[in-house]
Scaffold this motif. Structure first.
Motif, mmCIF file in Angstrom:
data_model
loop_
_atom_site.group_PDB
_atom_site.id
_atom_site.type_symbol
_atom_site.label_atom_id
_atom_site.label_comp_id
_atom_site.label_asym_id
_atom_site.label_seq_id
_atom_site.Cartn_x
_atom_site.Cartn_y
_atom_site.Cartn_z
ATOM 1 N N THR A 10 -28.926 65.968 -29.992
ATOM 2 C CA THR A 10 -27.518 66.647 -30.492
ATOM 3 C C THR A 10 -27.774 68.301 -29.769
ATOM 4 N N LEU A 11 -28.762 68.886 -29.274
ATOM 5 C CA LEU A 11 -28.383 70.266 -28.974
ATOM 6 C C LEU A 11 -28.160 70.276 -27.582
ATOM 7 N N LEU A 12 -28.657 68.378 -26.926
ATOM 8 C CA LEU A 12 -28.625 68.711 -25.333
ATOM 9 C C LEU A 12 -27.128 68.109 -25.118
ATOM 10 N N ILE A 13 -26.618 67.480 -25.827
ATOM 11 C CA ILE A 13 -25.751 66.634 -25.489
ATOM 12 C C ILE A 13 -24.382 67.603 -26.000
ATOM 13 N N PHE A 14 -24.204 69.011 -26.499
ATOM 14 C CA PHE A 14 -23.410 69.993 -26.839
ATOM 15 C C PHE A 14 -24.082 70.549 -25.339
ATOM 16 N N ALA A 15 -25.321 70.666 -24.543
ATOM 17 C CA ALA A 15 -24.979 71.317 -23.235
ATOM 18 C C ALA A 15 -24.940 70.449 -22.724
ATOM 19 N N ILE A 16 -24.499 69.318 -22.861
ATOM 20 C CA ILE A 16 -23.888 68.733 -21.427
ATOM 21 C C ILE A 16 -22.272 68.386 -21.341
ATOM 22 N N LEU A 17 -22.446 68.649 -22.792
ATOM 23 C CA LEU A 17 -20.782 69.062 -22.885
ATOM 24 C C LEU A 17 -20.083 69.974 -22.208
ATOM 25 N N GLY A 18 -21.048 71.865 -22.356
ATOM 26 C CA GLY A 18 -20.387 72.918 -21.792
ATOM 27 C C GLY A 18 -20.376 73.114 -20.797
ATOM 28 N N ARG A 19 -21.768 71.910 -19.815
ATOM 29 C CA ARG A 19 -21.715 72.518 -18.357
ATOM 30 C C ARG A 19 -20.163 71.817 -18.146
ATOM 31 N N VAL A 20 -19.616 70.483 -18.535
ATOM 32 C CA VAL A 20 -18.611 70.385 -18.630
ATOM 33 C C VAL A 20 -17.086 70.522 -18.263
ATOM 34 N N ILE A 21 -17.376 71.129 -19.617
ATOM 35 C CA ILE A 21 -16.416 72.545 -19.453
ATOM 36 C C ILE A 21 -16.370 73.178 -18.517
ATOM 37 N N LEU A 22 -17.903 73.967 -18.725
ATOM 38 C CA LEU A 22 -17.454 75.386 -17.771
ATOM 39 C C LEU A 22 -17.864 74.921 -16.030
ATOM 40 N N ASP A 23 -17.865 73.769 -15.694
ATOM 41 C CA ASP A 23 -17.678 72.769 -14.468
ATOM 42 C C ASP A 23 -16.266 72.968 -13.787
ATOM 43 N N TRP A 24 -15.628 72.607 -15.450
ATOM 44 C CA TRP A 24 -13.830 72.134 -15.492
ATOM 45 C C TRP A 24 -13.316 73.912 -14.527
ATOM 46 N N LEU A 25 -13.692 74.640 -15.732
ATOM 47 C CA LEU A 25 -13.334 76.281 -15.431
ATOM 48 C C LEU A 25 -13.500 76.417 -13.752
ATOM 49 N N VAL A 26 -14.373 76.325 -13.746
ATOM 50 C CA VAL A 26 -15.063 76.427 -11.932
ATOM 51 C C VAL A 26 -13.626 76.042 -11.183
ATOM 52 N N VAL A 27 -13.831 74.324 -10.808
ATOM 53 C CA VAL A 27 -12.786 73.757 -10.593
ATOM 54 C C VAL A 27 -11.475 74.696 -10.419
ATOM 55 N N GLY A 28 -11.148 74.649 -11.690
ATOM 56 C CA GLY A 28 -9.452 75.055 -12.167
ATOM 57 C C GLY A 28 -9.385 76.730 -11.539
ATOM 58 N N GLY A 29 -10.636 77.732 -10.737
ATOM 59 C CA GLY A 29 -10.142 78.554 -10.663
ATOM 60 C C GLY A 29 -10.041 80.019 -11.853
ATOM 61 N N LEU A 30 -10.578 79.587 -12.877
ATOM 62 C CA LEU A 30 -9.894 80.213 -13.547
ATOM 63 C C LEU A 30 -12.060 80.837 -14.379
ATOM 64 N N LEU A 31 -12.684 79.928 -14.091
ATOM 65 C CA LEU A 31 -14.664 80.803 -13.459
ATOM 66 C C LEU A 31 -14.941 81.105 -12.559
ATOM 67 N N ARG A 32 -14.975 82.462 -12.228
ATOM 68 C CA ARG A 32 -15.427 82.952 -10.894
ATOM 69 C C ARG A 32 -16.622 83.637 -10.635
ATOM 70 N N TYR A 33 -17.542 83.546 -10.133
ATOM 71 C CA TYR A 33 -18.973 84.075 -9.424
ATOM 72 C C TYR A 33 -19.312 85.561 -10.495
ATOM 73 N N ASP A 34 -18.374 86.096 -10.576
ATOM 74 C CA ASP A 34 -19.605 87.084 -11.063
ATOM 75 C C ASP A 34 -19.067 87.166 -12.260
ATOM 76 N N ASN A 35 -17.906 86.432 -12.826
ATOM 77 C CA ASN A 35 -17.760 86.483 -14.500
ATOM 78 C C ASN A 35 -19.205 86.279 -15.226
ATOM 79 N N GLY A 36 -19.319 86.906 -16.488
ATOM 80 C CA GLY A 36 -20.608 86.380 -16.830
ATOM 81 C C GLY A 36 -20.951 84.855 -17.436
ATOM 82 N N LEU A 37 -19.455 83.634 -18.018
ATOM 83 C CA LEU A 37 -20.209 82.997 -18.010
ATOM 84 C C LEU A 37 -20.556 82.302 -16.716
ATOM 85 N N PHE A 38 -21.226 82.389 -15.743
ATOM 86 C CA PHE A 38 -21.357 81.591 -14.648
ATOM 87 C C PHE A 38 -23.083 81.756 -14.390
#
Length: 85
Positions: A10-38
């Motif tokens: 279950t933790l691994l599934i949530f980690a995969i979902l979190g990675r997908v969401i954060l990847d979308w934010l990177v592609v969309g330009g909402l998450l930059r390299y200087d952000n702590g979420l990176f």
């Protein structure tokens, strides 16, 4: 033992979902390299890549990467199997 393994899946599934969401934010330009979420994204890549890399070889369709979806389906099936044993 089965409950612990089910919890880890279950933790691994949530980690995969979190990675997908954060990847979308990177592609969309909402998450930059200087952000702590990176850094969180980097940690999720480190955790999930051993599961996604082998699947990615077979599930890539051009620019579309279906490995997270396939991994979640396979992990869910395995989790159901573990719960029954």
């Amino acid at each position: 033992m089965g409950a612990l393994l089910s919890y880890l899946i279950t933790l691994l599934i949530f980690a995969i979902l979190g990675r997908v969401i954060l990847d979308w934010l990177v592609v969309g330009g909402l998450l930059r390299y200087d952000n702590g979420l990176f850094r969180v994204r980097d940690a999720l890549i480190y955790i999930t890549e051993p599961v996604l890399a082998p699947i990615r070889r077979f599930t890539r369709m051009g620019m579309i990467d279906l490995s997270p979806m396939v991994a979640i389906i396979l992990l869910s099936i395995f989790q159901q199997f573990v719960a029954r044993v």
